[in-house]
Design a protein around this motif. Structure first.
Motif, PDB file in Angstrom:
ATOM      1  N   PHE A   1      45.553  28.797  36.534  1.00 56.64           N
ATOM      2  CA  PHE A   1      46.273  29.513  37.579  1.00 56.64           C
ATOM      3  C   PHE A   1      45.420  30.639  38.140  1.00 56.64           C
ATOM      4  CE2 PHE A   1      49.595  32.554  39.034  1.00 56.64           C
ATOM      5  CZ  PHE A   1      50.075  31.782  40.074  1.00 56.64           C
ATOM      6  N   SER A   2      44.699  31.318  37.278  1.00 59.52           N
ATOM      7  CA  SER A   2      43.819  32.399  37.716  1.00 59.52           C
ATOM      8  C   SER A   2      42.754  31.875  38.683  1.00 59.52           C
ATOM      9  CB  SER A   2      43.158  33.053  36.499  1.00 59.52           C
ATOM     10  OG  SER A   2      42.195  33.980  36.905  1.00 59.52           O
ATOM     11  N   GLU A   3      42.122  30.774  38.320  1.00 61.00           N
ATOM     12  CA  GLU A   3      41.113  30.174  39.194  1.00 61.00           C
ATOM     13  C   GLU A   3      41.734  29.722  40.515  1.00 61.00           C
ATOM     14  OE1 GLU A   3      39.283  27.081  36.929  1.00 61.00           O
ATOM     15  OE2 GLU A   3      38.473  28.493  35.454  1.00 61.00           O
ATOM     16  N   PHE A   4      42.896  29.108  40.430  1.00 60.80           N
ATOM     17  CA  PHE A   4      43.614  28.655  41.620  1.00 60.80           C
ATOM     18  C   PHE A   4      43.892  29.820  42.560  1.00 60.80           C
ATOM     19  CE2 PHE A   4      47.933  28.223  43.431  1.00 60.80           C
ATOM     20  CZ  PHE A   4      47.704  27.195  44.326  1.00 60.80           C
ATOM     21  N   LEU A   5      44.422  30.924  42.018  1.00 62.75           N
ATOM     22  CA  LEU A   5      44.744  32.078  42.850  1.00 62.75           C
ATOM     23  C   LEU A   5      43.499  32.715  43.443  1.00 62.75           C
ATOM     24  CD1 LEU A   5      47.615  34.162  41.229  1.00 62.75           C
ATOM     25  CD2 LEU A   5      47.640  32.869  43.354  1.00 62.75           C
ATOM     26  N   GLN A   6      42.432  32.822  42.665  1.00 64.44           N
ATOM     27  CA  GLN A   6      41.206  33.422  43.187  1.00 64.44           C
ATOM     28  C   GLN A   6      40.693  32.657  44.399  1.00 64.44           C
ATOM     29  OE1 GLN A   6      38.481  33.615  39.911  1.00 64.44           O
ATOM     30  NE2 GLN A   6      39.346  35.500  39.130  1.00 64.44           N
ATOM     31  N   ASN A   7      40.746  31.354  44.340  1.00 68.52           N
ATOM     32  CA  ASN A   7      40.249  30.535  45.442  1.00 68.52           C
ATOM     33  C   ASN A   7      41.171  30.581  46.648  1.00 68.52           C
ATOM     34  OD1 ASN A   7      38.029  29.707  43.943  1.00 68.52           O
ATOM     35  ND2 ASN A   7      39.127  27.983  43.081  1.00 68.52           N
ATOM     36  N   ARG A   8      42.450  30.400  46.419  1.00 71.94           N
ATOM     37  CA  ARG A   8      43.386  30.277  47.528  1.00 71.94           C
ATOM     38  C   ARG A   8      43.820  31.624  48.102  1.00 71.94           C
ATOM     39  NH1 ARG A   8      45.923  24.914  47.546  1.00 71.94           N
ATOM     40  NH2 ARG A   8      47.102  25.696  49.316  1.00 71.94           N
ATOM     41  N   MET A   9      43.952  32.640  47.263  1.00 71.95           N
ATOM     42  CA  MET A   9      44.444  33.929  47.734  1.00 71.95           C
ATOM     43  C   MET A   9      43.451  34.584  48.684  1.00 71.95           C
ATOM     44  SD  MET A   9      47.026  35.995  47.679  1.00 71.95           S
ATOM     45  CE  MET A   9      47.977  35.585  46.241  1.00 71.95           C
ATOM     46  N   ALA A  10      42.188  34.568  48.343  1.00 75.15           N
ATOM     47  CA  ALA A  10      41.182  35.179  49.216  1.00 75.15           C
ATOM     48  C   ALA A  10      41.209  34.527  50.592  1.00 75.15           C
ATOM     49  CB  ALA A  10      39.800  35.058  48.599  1.00 75.15           C
ATOM     50  N   ARG A  11      41.279  33.229  50.615  1.00 69.47           N
ATOM     51  CA  ARG A  11      41.308  32.500  51.887  1.00 69.47           C
ATOM     52  C   ARG A  11      42.577  32.825  52.680  1.00 69.47           C
ATOM     53  NH1 ARG A  11      40.435  26.299  51.098  1.00 69.47           N
ATOM     54  NH2 ARG A  11      41.362  27.121  49.238  1.00 69.47           N
ATOM     55  N   ALA A  12      43.717  32.896  51.999  1.00 73.81           N
ATOM     56  CA  ALA A  12      44.985  33.192  52.673  1.00 73.81           C
ATOM     57  C   ALA A  12      44.968  34.594  53.276  1.00 73.81           C
ATOM     58  CB  ALA A  12      46.151  33.053  51.700  1.00 73.81           C
ATOM     59  N   LEU A  13      44.400  35.542  52.562  1.00 77.35           N
ATOM     60  CA  LEU A  13      44.360  36.911  53.061  1.00 77.35           C
ATOM     61  C   LEU A  13      43.342  37.063  54.185  1.00 77.35           C
ATOM     62  CD1 LEU A  13      44.692  38.845  49.699  1.00 77.35           C
ATOM     63  CD2 LEU A  13      46.451  38.465  51.428  1.00 77.35           C
ATOM     64  N   GLU A  14      42.200  36.398  54.056  1.00 76.37           N
ATOM     65  CA  GLU A  14      41.180  36.475  55.106  1.00 76.37           C
ATOM     66  C   GLU A  14      41.663  35.865  56.412  1.00 76.37           C
ATOM     67  OE1 GLU A  14      37.858  34.519  53.319  1.00 76.37           O
ATOM     68  OE2 GLU A  14      37.270  36.279  52.162  1.00 76.37           O
ATOM     69  N   THR A  15      42.382  34.770  56.333  1.00 74.58           N
ATOM     70  CA  THR A  15      42.869  34.095  57.545  1.00 74.58           C
ATOM     71  C   THR A  15      44.214  34.621  58.004  1.00 74.58           C
ATOM     72  OG1 THR A  15      43.909  32.328  56.257  1.00 74.58           O
ATOM     73  CG2 THR A  15      41.635  31.961  56.979  1.00 74.58           C
ATOM     74  N   GLU A  16      44.808  35.504  57.193  1.00 77.12           N
ATOM     75  CA  GLU A  16      46.127  36.066  57.482  1.00 77.12           C
ATOM     76  C   GLU A  16      47.143  34.964  57.783  1.00 77.12           C
ATOM     77  OE1 GLU A  16      45.534  38.983  60.571  1.00 77.12           O
ATOM     78  OE2 GLU A  16      44.567  40.361  59.180  1.00 77.12           O
ATOM     79  N   ASP A  17      47.138  33.954  56.910  1.00 79.19           N
ATOM     80  CA  ASP A  17      47.995  32.786  57.067  1.00 79.19           C
ATOM     81  C   ASP A  17      49.310  33.007  56.311  1.00 79.19           C
ATOM     82  OD1 ASP A  17      49.247  30.328  57.069  1.00 79.19           O
ATOM     83  OD2 ASP A  17      47.464  29.199  56.482  1.00 79.19           O
ATOM     84  N   PRO A  18      50.407  33.279  57.016  1.00 80.26           N
ATOM     85  CA  PRO A  18      51.670  33.557  56.325  1.00 80.26           C
ATOM     86  C   PRO A  18      52.223  32.345  55.580  1.00 80.26           C
ATOM     87  CG  PRO A  18      52.041  33.436  58.692  1.00 80.26           C
ATOM     88  CD  PRO A  18      50.561  33.342  58.478  1.00 80.26           C
ATOM     89  N   THR A  19      51.962  31.140  56.065  1.00 80.23           N
ATOM     90  CA  THR A  19      52.456  29.935  55.383  1.00 80.23           C
ATOM     91  C   THR A  19      51.748  29.764  54.045  1.00 80.23           C
ATOM     92  OG1 THR A  19      52.887  28.907  57.513  1.00 80.23           O
ATOM     93  CG2 THR A  19      52.768  27.443  55.601  1.00 80.23           C
TER      94      THR A  19
END
Length: 75
Positions: A22-40
């Motif tokens: 889960f930690s690895e999953f969040l590190q990969n996906r969270m950074a991308r979600a925040l950088e792209t400001e993707d609310p979905t």
């Protein structure tokens, strides 16, 4: 996300493996979600975090049931 699945067994090794994944999953996906400001995507990640939270509470409840009052004593 193929490696990350919540739910299932509540053994210590399984919980540790799921936490690592889960930690690895969040590190990969969270950074991308925040950088792209993707609310979905952020909403999806929050739902995954909620699932993980529920999984850990199930683990806690199982440990507490197994140890009873001993679990309430400070070490």
């Amino acid at each position: 996300m193929a490696d990350y699945q919540i739910g299932g067994n509540l053994k210590l090794v399984t919980v540790l493996e799921k936490t690592r994944a889960f930690s690895e999953f969040l590190q990969n996906r969270m950074a991308r979600a925040l950088e792209t400001e993707d609310p979905t995507e952020l909403h999806y990640l929050l739902a995954q975090l909620d699932d993980y939270h529920s999984y850990m509470w199930r683990y806690h409840k199982r440990l507490h049931a197994g140890r009873g009052e001993q679990a309430d004593l400070p070490e």
